[in-house]
Design an enzyme around this catalytic site. Structure first.
Site, PDB file in Angstrom:
ATOM      1  N   SER A 153       0.803  -1.228   0.000  1.00 55.78           N
ATOM      2  CA  SER A 153       0.000   0.000   0.000  1.00 55.78           C
ATOM      3  C   SER A 153       0.831   1.271   0.000  1.00 55.78           C
ATOM      4  O   SER A 153       0.295   2.368   0.176  1.00 55.78           O
ATOM      5  CB  SER A 153      -0.938  -0.004   1.211  1.00 55.78           C
ATOM      6  OG  SER A 153      -0.181  -0.065   2.411  1.00 55.78           O
ATOM      7  N   SER A 154       2.147   1.166  -0.198  1.00 56.15           N
ATOM      8  CA  SER A 154       3.005   2.353  -0.217  1.00 56.15           C
ATOM      9  C   SER A 154       2.546   3.346  -1.281  1.00 56.15           C
ATOM     10  O   SER A 154       2.382   2.989  -2.441  1.00 56.15           O
ATOM     11  CB  SER A 154       4.453   1.943  -0.518  1.00 56.15           C
ATOM     12  OG  SER A 154       4.930   1.028   0.430  1.00 56.15           O
ATOM     13  N   GLY A 155       2.335   4.585  -0.879  1.00 57.57           N
ATOM     14  CA  GLY A 155       1.952   5.626  -1.830  1.00 57.57           C
ATOM     15  C   GLY A 155       0.477   5.691  -2.131  1.00 57.57           C
ATOM     16  O   GLY A 155       0.055   6.411  -3.031  1.00 57.57           O
ATOM     17  N   LEU A 156      -0.343   4.938  -1.368  1.00 58.50           N
ATOM     18  CA  LEU A 156      -1.787   4.908  -1.636  1.00 58.50           C
ATOM     19  C   LEU A 156      -2.597   5.455  -0.470  1.00 58.50           C
ATOM     20  O   LEU A 156      -3.778   5.187  -0.351  1.00 58.50           O
ATOM     21  CB  LEU A 156      -2.233   3.466  -1.935  1.00 58.50           C
ATOM     22  CG  LEU A 156      -1.571   2.812  -3.146  1.00 58.50           C
ATOM     23  CD1 LEU A 156      -1.980   1.346  -3.244  1.00 58.50           C
ATOM     24  CD2 LEU A 156      -1.953   3.555  -4.423  1.00 58.50           C
ATOM     25  N   SER A 157      -1.948   6.228   0.398  1.00 58.09           N
ATOM     26  CA  SER A 157      -2.602   6.833   1.559  1.00 58.09           C
ATOM     27  C   SER A 157      -3.131   5.783   2.508  1.00 58.09           C
ATOM     28  O   SER A 157      -4.167   5.973   3.121  1.00 58.09           O
ATOM     29  CB  SER A 157      -3.744   7.776   1.145  1.00 58.09           C
ATOM     30  OG  SER A 157      -4.872   7.051   0.690  1.00 58.09           O
ATOM     31  N   ALA A 161      -6.235   5.869   5.357  1.00 63.03           N
ATOM     32  CA  ALA A 161      -7.321   4.882   5.290  1.00 63.03           C
ATOM     33  C   ALA A 161      -7.470   4.163   6.621  1.00 63.03           C
ATOM     34  O   ALA A 161      -8.590   3.900   7.077  1.00 63.03           O
ATOM     35  CB  ALA A 161      -7.058   3.883   4.164  1.00 63.03           C
ATOM     36  N   ASP A 203      -5.601  13.191   1.405  1.00 65.64           N
ATOM     37  CA  ASP A 203      -5.844  11.760   1.527  1.00 65.64           C
ATOM     38  C   ASP A 203      -7.183  11.454   2.191  1.00 65.64           C
ATOM     39  O   ASP A 203      -8.021  10.724   1.654  1.00 65.64           O
ATOM     40  CB  ASP A 203      -4.715  11.093   2.314  1.00 65.64           C
ATOM     41  CG  ASP A 203      -3.378  11.190   1.605  1.00 65.64           C
ATOM     42  OD1 ASP A 203      -3.371  11.537   0.407  1.00 65.64           O
ATOM     43  OD2 ASP A 203      -2.342  10.930   2.236  1.00 65.64           O
TER      44      ASP A 203
END
Length: 436
Positions: A153-157, A161, A203
């Site tokens: 999930s790096s870089g996907l906020s 979440a 985000d």
């Protein structure tokens, strides 16, 4: 209006069974929060300066199954991390690092949880934020949290979440009615005050405000937002046809937490310093963020900025313009123009904002040459993680295969550490965070 197919019934059933066993309750009383990851097609690195940003969620993210615990106790387990997290919602939560009167930073208390349980910081941060908002929590939760299986999930906020998921669960357990706008502020408190990260509100705004198939646009200065839906997609939905684009997530294998990478917070400080110089030259005394600098004042006084600061300011003003043009292109369903703007954003992030590193830049360049790709850029802060691309749905599989092959040629070591099944992930649009 269409709906996201995530999470699947099997994913929900799996989570509910785990929580039911943890709490000793029936499966049908378990509640579930889904909190999607987000991508930011346009508006990179300008949310913390009060700029206008765009974002949308994807059909991947955080799932938190929970039941109210019947008392103030919180018990949490994770699908990704070991150990259990225990604490109480009736205890006052304080930021992780508190300045003492002598100016020194107070380190973790000896009774703090062991290292493997520090993933519970976001849950404690959610309690901190709700307490700061004047909410009195009486009910804790028993919960199990996990991210989309096999997905980096790096870089996907993912941090936002997770924070949003805990907020929604605690609010549900305590019968609190909190608006999305309030929760945006609460998640900002988790990240900025409790954890000490100097990010903006993009985000959590995307996660809480998005709607399936729409592009969420937010003015980070006024906090106003709107949803933009391409008429082309609306027509296709009425004909029960598929959305004509897919979203590619291409992973680099790089991992680095934002709070331990000085690059992110340094860039924020540089933007504020540029704003301070420009505002002083214009004779204006307001908060030193670049959204307070008028375009004509920037044009008139940008020569006063040192090269590094000049590049940060140029990124801000050019990116703000790309967002405006991108929203118009999205509204007309012009994905080719939208994609070109995304790729230009990626280039400015490299040249002007100066984030990224060789593997990420290589990945970006591979993506923009892949079959059917409209445009690509770094996802997230650009100091680790992945790149995101919009691709013609008919070419998604071919593009994904191309990217994996080409990245392996350039970065064999990093590629060898990636699961090739999830090195490039094909996604659809998602919905907002919610309790289901």
């Amino acid at each position: 209006m269409g709906v996201s197919s995530w999470p699947s019934d099997s994913e929900l059933d799996k989570i509910k069974k785990v929580v039911a066993e943890m709490a000793g309750v029936a499966v049908n009383v378990v509640r579930v929060v889904v909190s999607p990851y987000r991508i930011c097609p346009l508006g990179a690195h300008i949310d913390h300066q009060g700029g206008t940003v765009s974002a949308m969620t994807i059909d991947k993210g955080i799932i938190l199954g929970f039941v109210p615990s019947g008392d103030p106790k919180v018990l949490l387990r994770s699908g990704q991390f070991s150990g259990e997290v225990h604490f109480r919602v009736d205890q006052i939560q304080l930021p992780k690092h508190i300045a003492k009167p002598n100016g020194k930073i107070q380190e973790n208390h000896p009774s703090d949880p062991p290292e493997e349980c520090k993933w519970g910081s976001y849950a404690k941060g959610a309690v901190y934020a709700l307490q700061r908002g004047g909410n009195h929590l009486k009910q804790g939760i028993t919960g199990f949290i996990c991210g989309t299986e096999g997905l980096d999930s790096s870089g996907l906020s993912s941090s936002a979440a997770v924070g949003v998921a805990y907020l929604l669960a605690l609010e549900s357990a305590n019968n609190l009615i909190i608006s999305p706008t309030e929760n945006i502020e609460y998640d900002r408190l988790i990240e900025n005050e409790y954890l000490g990260l100097k990010n903006g509100i993009l985000d959590q705004s995307a996660i809480l405000l998005s709607s399936y198939g729409c592009l969420t646009c937010m003015d980070c200065k006024t906090k106003k937002h709107k949803l933009i839906h391409p008429p082309k997609i609306e027509m296709e939905k009425k004909g029960e046809s598929k959305i004509p684009y897919k979203i590619l997530l291409a992973f680099s294998g790089l991992k680095q937490a934002l709070t331990t990478n000085p690059g992110y917070n340094r860039r924020v400080s540089e933007c504020r310093e540029a704003a301070k110089i420009l505002l002083k030259a214009a004779g204006k005394e307001v908060e030193p963020i670049l959204s307070n600098v008028e375009q004509q004042d920037y044009t008139a006084h940008k020569s006063k900025l040192e090269p590094d600061l000049a590049r940060r300011a140029e990124h801000y003003f050019s990116e703000n313009m790309r967002v405006i043009k991108g929203l118009e292109a999205w509204g007309f369903g012009d994905f080719e123009e939208f994609g070109k703007l995304i790729s230009s954003s990626g280039l400015s992030s490299i040249q002007n904002y100066e984030c990224g590193c060789e593997p990420l830049i290589q990945l970006y360049k591979i993506l923009i040459t892949a079959p059917g790709v409209y445009g690509a850029r770094f996802s997230g802060a650009g100091f680790r993680g992945c790149c995101v691309a919009f691709v013609n749905a008919d070419y998604a599989d071919e593009a994904a295969s191309f990217v994996k092959t080409e990245f392996r040629k350039l970065q064999p070591d990093l590629a060898s550490h990636l699961d090739q099944k999830t090195a490039v992930v094909i996604c659809d649009a998602g919905d907002c965070a919610r309790v289901i």
